[in-house]
Design an enzyme around this catalytic site. Structure first.
Site, PDB file in Angstrom:
ATOM      1  N   ASN A 101       0.872  -1.086  -0.139  1.00 30.45           N
ATOM      2  CA  ASN A 101      -0.113   0.056  -0.073  1.00 30.45           C
ATOM      3  C   ASN A 101       0.985   1.325   0.083  1.00 30.45           C
ATOM      4  OD1 ASN A 101      -1.970   1.898   0.447  1.00 30.45           O
ATOM      5  ND2 ASN A 101      -2.380   1.307   2.534  1.00 30.45           N
ATOM      6  N   TRP A 102       1.093   1.720  -1.077  1.00 31.22           N
ATOM      7  CA  TRP A 102       2.001   2.838  -1.374  1.00 31.22           C
ATOM      8  C   TRP A 102       1.578   4.275  -0.722  1.00 31.22           C
ATOM      9  CZ3 TRP A 102       4.351   3.033  -6.839  1.00 31.22           C
ATOM     10  CH2 TRP A 102       5.045   1.836  -7.124  1.00 31.22           C
ATOM     11  N   LYS A 103       0.211   4.234  -0.376  1.00 28.67           N
ATOM     12  CA  LYS A 103      -0.515   5.438   0.014  1.00 28.67           C
ATOM     13  C   LYS A 103      -0.423   6.687  -0.922  1.00 28.67           C
ATOM     14  CE  LYS A 103      -0.279   3.334   4.713  1.00 28.67           C
ATOM     15  NZ  LYS A 103      -0.707   3.794   6.151  1.00 28.67           N
ATOM     16  N   HIS A 122      -9.933   1.125   4.538  1.00 28.63           N
ATOM     17  CA  HIS A 122      -8.774   1.317   5.362  1.00 28.63           C
ATOM     18  C   HIS A 122      -8.912   2.258   6.513  1.00 28.63           C
ATOM     19  CE1 HIS A 122      -4.542   2.765   6.338  1.00 28.63           C
ATOM     20  NE2 HIS A 122      -4.127   1.545   5.690  1.00 28.63           N
ATOM     21  N   GLU A 127      -7.425   4.847   7.553  1.00 32.67           N
ATOM     22  CA  GLU A 127      -7.284   6.051   7.302  1.00 32.67           C
ATOM     23  C   GLU A 127      -8.475   6.664   6.222  1.00 32.67           C
ATOM     24  OE1 GLU A 127      -3.282   5.783   5.570  1.00 32.67           O
ATOM     25  OE2 GLU A 127      -2.413   5.076   7.286  1.00 32.67           O
ATOM     26  N   GLU A 150      -5.660  -4.545  10.642  1.00 26.91           N
ATOM     27  CA  GLU A 150      -4.735  -3.524  10.831  1.00 26.91           C
ATOM     28  C   GLU A 150      -5.227  -2.853  12.021  1.00 26.91           C
ATOM     29  OE1 GLU A 150      -2.470  -2.607   6.776  1.00 26.91           O
ATOM     30  OE2 GLU A 150      -4.337  -1.302   6.983  1.00 26.91           O
ATOM     31  N   GLY A 171       1.913   2.788  10.821  1.00 29.19           N
ATOM     32  CA  GLY A 171       2.972   3.667  10.589  1.00 29.19           C
ATOM     33  C   GLY A 171       3.611   4.085  12.068  1.00 29.19           C
ATOM     34  N   SER A 180       2.917  -1.795  10.502  1.00 29.38           N
ATOM     35  CA  SER A 180       4.412  -1.525  10.940  1.00 29.38           C
ATOM     36  C   SER A 180       5.105  -3.013  10.438  1.00 29.38           C
ATOM     37  CB  SER A 180       4.809  -1.182  12.387  1.00 29.38           C
ATOM     38  OG  SER A 180       4.316  -0.115  12.374  1.00 29.38           O
ATOM     39  N   GLY A 218       2.607  -0.761   4.470  1.00 30.21           N
ATOM     40  CA  GLY A 218       2.741   0.389   3.978  1.00 30.21           C
ATOM     41  C   GLY A 218       3.993   1.038   3.844  1.00 30.21           C
ATOM     42  N   GLY A 219       4.662   1.412   4.871  1.00 30.30           N
ATOM     43  CA  GLY A 219       5.903   2.135   4.735  1.00 30.30           C
ATOM     44  C   GLY A 219       7.132   1.398   4.332  1.00 30.30           C
TER      45      GLY A 219
HETATM   46  P1  PGA Z   1       2.631   0.660   7.680  1.00 29.91           P
HETATM   47  O1  PGA Z   1       1.102   0.732   7.149  1.00 29.91           O
HETATM   48  O2  PGA Z   1       3.038  -0.592   7.008  1.00 29.91           O
HETATM   49  O3  PGA Z   1       3.149   1.697   7.460  1.00 29.91           O
HETATM   50  O4  PGA Z   1       2.372   0.470   9.065  1.00 29.91           O
HETATM   51  C1  PGA Z   1       0.153  -0.156   6.786  1.00 29.91           C
HETATM   52  C2  PGA Z   1      -1.270   0.264   6.183  1.00 29.91           C
HETATM   53  O5  PGA Z   1      -1.699   1.121   6.573  1.00 29.91           O
HETATM   54  O6  PGA Z   1      -1.629  -0.719   5.335  1.00 29.91           O
END
Ligand code: PGA
Length: 248
Positions: A9-11, A96, A98, A166, A172, A211, A232-233
């Site tokens: 997930n590149w966001k 998600h 977010e 999640e 994050g 994470s 994500g990250g």
């Molecule tokens: P993260 O994000 O790996 O940066 O914690 C995961 C996600 O939100 O899908």
């Protein structure tokens, strides 16, 4: 036996130059992995076509980070699931945290998006997870259950869905659920899915997200009900992401 699945997930990150370097570097590293599981990249909407082209016939597939609940029409700024399919997307991340937090997405809206994705033959990756306050109040299992039932209750076809657990407090933040905490919740989720559809419950892939890094992935993937990860990250770094895919 459920095939492992790791989704990037590149966001809201990237540009054409950085995307190219990331995808080319990643494909080189993944090419050296024998028998790897399934792997998906979800760039921002404007880069779907670029990444699709870069992926070519590598076997790594394309996904998006959201879609509209509607098929077409006067919805300024929205992207329909059929448009994603048209651009080569096989997957879409939905619900998600977010989106739930910054765009007030309700379970009902997530359910409608999920149905729209399935109508367009795009596989929804349904995200669920509790906040820190909810976990501390002992409400984590109940929150996740109501998110799951809210999004999957009605018309969802459970033979074509992936669920990602999640915990919001782990996204994050560098905090990860311990493998045992994650497995406990995944076991709980598996029980609810089996209740919703006894035939599919055991076949649905459950991803952990929050994470996930190269150094904690293997311990998470060793758990019975953790079939992969939503990353994500660490998915913005070819080496780190390839190591996570390798661990799965
Ligand atoms: P993260 O994000 O790996 O940066 O914690 C995961 C996600 O939100 O899908």
């Amino acid at each position: 036996m459920r095939q492992s699945l790791v989704i990037a997930n590149w966001k809201m990150h990237g540009d054409q130059k950085a995307n190219e370097a990331l995808v080319v570097g990643l494909l080189k590293l993944l090419g050296r992995q024998a028998n790897r599981g399934e792997c998906v990249l979800c760039p921002p909407f404007p880069y779907l076509a670029q990444v699709h082209e870069l992926l070519g016939d590598s076997g790594v597939t394309l996904g998006a980070q959201d879609c509209s609940h509607s098929e077409s029409g006067a919805y300024t700024g929205e992207v329909a699931a059929a448009m994603l399919a048209d651009l080569g997307c096989r997957w879409v991340i939905l619900g998600h945290s977010e989106r739930r937090q910054y765009h007030q997405e309700s379970d009902a809206l997530v359910a409608a998006k999920l149905a729209a994705a399935q109508r367009a033959s795009v596989v929804p990756v349904l995200c669920v997870g509790e906040t820190r306050e909810q976990r501390e109040a002992g409400e984590a299992e109940q929150v996740v259950e109501s998110q799951l039932r809210g999004a999957l209750a009605d018309q969802a076809d459970l033979s074509r869905v992936v669920v990602a657990y999640e915990p919001v407090w782990a996204i994050g933040t560098g905090l990860t659920a311990s493998p045992e905490q994650a497995q406990d919740m995944h076991g709980h989720i598996r029980g609810i899915l089996a209740d919703l559809d006894p035939e599919q419950g055991d076949k649905i892939r459950l991803l952990y997200g929050g994470s996930v890094k190269a150094d904690n992935a293997a311990a998470l993937f060793a758990q019975n009900d953790i079939d992969g990860a939503l990353v994500g990250g660490a998915s913005l770094d070819a080496e780190a992401f390839a190591a996570i895919v390798g661990a799965a």
